[in-house]
Design a protein around this motif. Structure first.
Motif, PDB file in Angstrom:
ATOM      1  N   ILE A 130       8.220  -5.736   1.141  1.00 17.04           N
ATOM      2  CA  ILE A 130       8.643  -4.983   2.331  1.00 17.04           C
ATOM      3  C   ILE A 130       7.607  -3.896   2.589  1.00 17.04           C
ATOM      4  O   ILE A 130       7.318  -3.089   1.692  1.00 17.04           O
ATOM      5  CB  ILE A 130      10.040  -4.367   2.122  1.00 17.04           C
ATOM      6  CG1 ILE A 130      11.068  -5.499   1.976  1.00 17.04           C
ATOM      7  CG2 ILE A 130      10.420  -3.449   3.272  1.00 17.04           C
ATOM      8  CD1 ILE A 130      12.463  -5.029   1.628  1.00 17.04           C
ATOM      9  N   GLY A 174      21.427 -13.539  20.268  1.00 17.17           N
ATOM     10  CA  GLY A 174      21.850 -14.894  20.633  1.00 17.17           C
ATOM     11  C   GLY A 174      22.847 -15.422  19.627  1.00 17.17           C
ATOM     12  O   GLY A 174      22.552 -15.475  18.436  1.00 17.17           O
ATOM     13  N   ILE A 176      25.228 -18.674  18.480  1.00 18.49           N
ATOM     14  CA  ILE A 176      25.301 -20.134  18.666  1.00 18.49           C
ATOM     15  C   ILE A 176      26.365 -20.750  17.756  1.00 18.49           C
ATOM     16  O   ILE A 176      26.820 -20.107  16.806  1.00 18.49           O
ATOM     17  CB  ILE A 176      23.950 -20.814  18.346  1.00 18.49           C
ATOM     18  CG1 ILE A 176      23.429 -20.381  16.952  1.00 18.49           C
ATOM     19  CG2 ILE A 176      22.892 -20.520  19.381  1.00 18.49           C
ATOM     20  CD1 ILE A 176      22.941 -21.509  16.135  1.00 18.49           C
ATOM     21  N   HIS A 290       7.841 -12.040  21.135  1.00 21.72           N
ATOM     22  CA  HIS A 290       7.895 -13.312  21.868  1.00 21.72           C
ATOM     23  C   HIS A 290       9.249 -13.607  22.513  1.00 21.72           C
ATOM     24  O   HIS A 290       9.408 -14.670  23.141  1.00 21.72           O
ATOM     25  CB  HIS A 290       7.534 -14.468  20.932  1.00 21.72           C
ATOM     26  CG  HIS A 290       6.217 -14.303  20.247  1.00 21.72           C
ATOM     27  ND1 HIS A 290       6.067 -13.524  19.118  1.00 21.72           N
ATOM     28  CD2 HIS A 290       4.997 -14.778  20.526  1.00 21.72           C
ATOM     29  CE1 HIS A 290       4.811 -13.537  18.739  1.00 21.72           C
ATOM     30  NE2 HIS A 290       4.137 -14.293  19.571  1.00 21.72           N
ATOM     31  N   GLY A 291      10.216 -12.716  22.330  1.00 21.98           N
ATOM     32  CA  GLY A 291      11.524 -12.945  22.962  1.00 21.98           C
ATOM     33  C   GLY A 291      12.086 -14.306  22.604  1.00 21.98           C
ATOM     34  O   GLY A 291      12.090 -14.705  21.440  1.00 21.98           O
ATOM     35  N   GLY A 292      12.523 -15.050  23.625  1.00 21.96           N
ATOM     36  CA  GLY A 292      13.182 -16.336  23.413  1.00 21.96           C
ATOM     37  C   GLY A 292      12.254 -17.531  23.466  1.00 21.96           C
ATOM     38  O   GLY A 292      12.712 -18.663  23.637  1.00 21.96           O
ATOM     39  N   TYR A 295       8.750 -20.163  19.497  1.00 23.12           N
ATOM     40  CA  TYR A 295       8.332 -21.505  19.041  1.00 23.12           C
ATOM     41  C   TYR A 295       7.521 -22.190  20.135  1.00 23.12           C
ATOM     42  O   TYR A 295       6.455 -22.760  19.875  1.00 23.12           O
ATOM     43  CB  TYR A 295       9.555 -22.358  18.692  1.00 23.12           C
ATOM     44  CG  TYR A 295      10.219 -21.938  17.400  1.00 23.12           C
ATOM     45  CD1 TYR A 295       9.813 -22.475  16.183  1.00 23.12           C
ATOM     46  CD2 TYR A 295      11.248 -20.998  17.400  1.00 23.12           C
ATOM     47  CE1 TYR A 295      10.419 -22.095  14.990  1.00 23.12           C
ATOM     48  CE2 TYR A 295      11.855 -20.606  16.219  1.00 23.12           C
ATOM     49  CZ  TYR A 295      11.446 -21.150  15.019  1.00 23.12           C
ATOM     50  OH  TYR A 295      12.036 -20.768  13.843  1.00 23.12           O
TER      51      TYR A 295
HETATM   52  C1  LIG Z   1      19.754 -17.984  19.528  1.00 21.02           C
HETATM   53  C2  LIG Z   1      18.250 -18.078  19.668  1.00 21.02           C
HETATM   54  C3  LIG Z   1      17.703 -19.145  20.372  1.00 21.02           C
HETATM   55  C4  LIG Z   1      16.328 -19.280  20.484  1.00 21.02           C
HETATM   56  N1  LIG Z   1      15.830 -20.352  21.166  1.00 21.02           N
HETATM   57  C5  LIG Z   1      14.492 -20.506  21.250  1.00 21.02           C
HETATM   58  C6  LIG Z   1      13.945 -21.624  21.938  1.00 21.02           C
HETATM   59  O1  LIG Z   1      14.649 -22.464  22.492  1.00 21.02           O
HETATM   60  N2  LIG Z   1      12.595 -21.738  21.980  1.00 21.02           N
HETATM   61  C7  LIG Z   1      11.768 -20.836  21.385  1.00 21.02           C
HETATM   62  O2  LIG Z   1      10.549 -21.010  21.432  1.00 21.02           O
HETATM   63  N3  LIG Z   1      12.254 -19.750  20.756  1.00 21.02           N
HETATM   64  C8  LIG Z   1      13.589 -19.559  20.688  1.00 21.02           C
HETATM   65  N4  LIG Z   1      14.102 -18.442  20.090  1.00 21.02           N
HETATM   66  C9  LIG Z   1      13.181 -17.324  19.771  1.00 21.02           C
HETATM   67  C10 LIG Z   1      12.447 -17.491  18.486  1.00 21.02           C
HETATM   68  O3  LIG Z   1      13.354 -17.710  17.421  1.00 21.02           O
HETATM   69  C11 LIG Z   1      11.621 -16.207  18.252  1.00 21.02           C
HETATM   70  O4  LIG Z   1      10.785 -15.961  19.373  1.00 21.02           O
HETATM   71  C12 LIG Z   1      10.744 -16.362  17.029  1.00 21.02           C
HETATM   72  O5  LIG Z   1      11.510 -16.679  15.901  1.00 21.02           O
HETATM   73  C13 LIG Z   1       9.949 -15.082  16.766  1.00 21.02           C
HETATM   74  O6  LIG Z   1       9.108 -15.343  15.682  1.00 21.02           O
HETATM   75  P1  LIG Z   1       8.298 -14.202  14.965  1.00 21.02           P
HETATM   76  O7  LIG Z   1       7.558 -14.884  13.851  1.00 21.02           O
HETATM   77  O8  LIG Z   1       7.518 -13.399  15.948  1.00 21.02           O
HETATM   78  O9  LIG Z   1       9.412 -13.214  14.377  1.00 21.02           O
HETATM   79  P2  LIG Z   1      10.357 -13.456  13.147  1.00 21.02           P
HETATM   80  O10 LIG Z   1      10.714 -14.882  13.000  1.00 21.02           O
HETATM   81  O11 LIG Z   1      11.455 -12.444  13.282  1.00 21.02           O
HETATM   82  O12 LIG Z   1       9.453 -13.073  11.898  1.00 21.02           O
HETATM   83  C14 LIG Z   1       9.071 -11.763  11.627  1.00 21.02           C
HETATM   84  C15 LIG Z   1       8.869 -11.666  10.137  1.00 21.02           C
HETATM   85  O13 LIG Z   1       8.306 -10.410   9.821  1.00 21.02           O
HETATM   86  C16 LIG Z   1       8.953  -9.908   8.682  1.00 21.02           C
HETATM   87  N5  LIG Z   1       8.879  -8.447   8.674  1.00 21.02           N
HETATM   88  C17 LIG Z   1       9.171  -7.596   9.695  1.00 21.02           C
HETATM   89  N6  LIG Z   1       8.988  -6.332   9.301  1.00 21.02           N
HETATM   90  C18 LIG Z   1       8.563  -6.377   8.018  1.00 21.02           C
HETATM   91  C19 LIG Z   1       8.215  -5.379   7.052  1.00 21.02           C
HETATM   92  N7  LIG Z   1       8.280  -4.082   7.337  1.00 21.02           N
HETATM   93  N8  LIG Z   1       7.808  -5.780   5.815  1.00 21.02           N
HETATM   94  C20 LIG Z   1       7.753  -7.109   5.516  1.00 21.02           C
HETATM   95  N9  LIG Z   1       8.075  -8.096   6.387  1.00 21.02           N
HETATM   96  C21 LIG Z   1       8.477  -7.725   7.618  1.00 21.02           C
HETATM   97  C22 LIG Z   1      10.397 -10.386   8.818  1.00 21.02           C
HETATM   98  O14 LIG Z   1      11.038 -10.384   7.585  1.00 21.02           O
HETATM   99  C23 LIG Z   1      10.179 -11.795   9.355  1.00 21.02           C
HETATM  100  O15 LIG Z   1      10.003 -12.716   8.312  1.00 21.02           O
HETATM  101  C24 LIG Z   1      15.464 -18.295  19.931  1.00 21.02           C
HETATM  102  C25 LIG Z   1      16.029 -17.232  19.217  1.00 21.02           C
HETATM  103  C26 LIG Z   1      17.396 -17.122  19.098  1.00 21.02           C
HETATM  104  C27 LIG Z   1      17.959 -15.964  18.329  1.00 21.02           C
END
Ligand SMILES: Cc1cc2nc3c(=O)[nH]c(=O)nc-3n(C[C@H](O)[C@H](O)[C@H](O)COP(=O)(O)OP(=O)(O)OC[C@H]3O[C@@H](n4cnc5c(N)ncnc54)[C@H](O)[C@@H]3O)c2cc1C
Length: 319
Positions: A130, A174, A176, A290-292, A295
């Protein structure tokens, strides 16, 4: 779905997702949609199709704004994904217009471990910790030396991480329900009459992953636990829009629930941040917010981040 401004990231991702769906079954991605009829009948079940239904009354609300591009009849992606078309009438009750196209659905429970395996086979070293400040990441390089560049992909928690503290990143909650029922369909409706931050969507996951019933888009809501009333509304709406989900006449009783889930989409006010910045003497390449569509835009965004990492190395080489 990103807006036109963010479309570069998703445009540059589609080909890779299509390749994985076509050629790499172990990635857990499959196509949804190919030359389907427009129908709600059970006879249509053999087809997989991404259907987007628009209600004009949702346009000004949070879900309509969120789906703005998805609801357009001339969206930026119409020449990116195959088989984009405007659906002919008749529409289901309450729907004003609709489009359909070939899409993919990712079974993330399979896909994320697949990505880890790919990284491991390419020599990536994983460490878990962390961070309280982004600069600390430089000390975790597997060589024991301080890293030259940090890539910051901290999503929602970029809002709380020292050195970044981007308070324009907020959750879009979100909720589900994952069910065993497999209607063979992908639907999205722009809104519901149950509340302005509730929507209705259905996606059948690859590799026996069941079907996702959604959902909500609740800006600023950090609640990580499922709300049972919301779950009921999600299931009711899903069965209403897609009766093929359940045996005739069974209503939500006909759904076989695997689990309820909540995720917090990392929504950033000005859109995704793909930028470089020097923090505490070390270059940081940001890739968060990246919001929603994290992926759907993942390969394009990574490409953008790699370009910035290359820029950093070119700058360092000049020194
Ligand atoms: C219900 C729902 C439906 C969705 N549907 C879609 C869809 O249809 N299509 C699509 O493309 N996307 C969809 N998404 C969005 C998608 O899930 C996110 O945009 C994506 O997961 C973001 O990825 P990320 O790697 O940027 O963030 P995250 O997956 O949140 O990863 C961030 C990482 O950083 C780590 N972290 C943060 N701060 C620290 C710290 N201080 N020290 C150590 N580690 C840290 C966290 O632990 C985590 O592992 C959906 C999301 C939801 C909730």
């Amino acid at each position: 779905m990103s807006d036109k401004a963010g479309s570069r990231w998703e445009k540059n991702t589609w080909a890779e997702l299509a390749h994985l769906a076509q050629n790499v079954p172990e990635a857990g991605i499959h196509f949804q949609g190919s030359y389907p009829p427009h129908s709600f009948s059970k006879q249509a079940n053999q087809y997989l199709e991404a259907l987007i239904y628009n209600r004009n009354k949702d346009h000004e609300g949070p879900t309509g704004q969120w789906f703005n591009e998805l609801l357009s009849t001339t969206p930026w992606f119409k020449d990116t994904v195959p088989n984009f078309r405007i659906l002919p009438k008749p529409y289901p009750s309450g729907i004003d217009s609709g489009t359909s196209f070939t899409s993919v659905c990712i079974n993330t429970a399979v896909y994320l471990p697949y990505l880890v395996s790919q990284c491991l086979s390419n020599g990536v070293v994983f460490k878990r910790c962390i961070l309280t400040h982004i600069s600390e990441a430089a000390t975790f390089h597997h060589s024991g030396q301080k890293a030259d560049v940090i890539v910051n992909c901290t999503g929602l928690l970029a809002s709380k991480l020292g050195g970044v503290m981007d308070t324009t990143v907020i959750p879009a909650r979100g909720q589900i329900v994952v069910v065993r029922n497999t209607p063979g369909a992908m639907f999205t409706v722009s809104g519901t009459d149950d509340g302005e931050d509730e929507v209705c969507y259905i996606m059948q996951r690859a590799a026996g992953g069941g079907t996702i019933l959604g959902g909500t888009y609740q800006k600023g809501n950090w609640e990580s636990q499922p709300d049972p009333n919301q779950a009921l509304r999600i299931m009711k709406r899903a069965v209403e829009i897609c009766p093929a989900l359940v045996e005739e006449g069974r209503g939500i009783e006909g759904l076989s629930v695997i689990r309820h889930g909540v995720g917090l989409r990392p929504l950033r006010k000005d859109g995704v941040r793909i930028e470089r910045e020097k923090i505490g003497g070390t270059w940081v390449v940001h890739n968060y917010g990246h919001g929603g569509w994290g992926y759907q835009g993942s390969y394009g965004c990574s490409q953008g981040a790699v370009e910035l990492v290359d820029e950093v190395f070119r700058l360092k080489a000049k020194l």
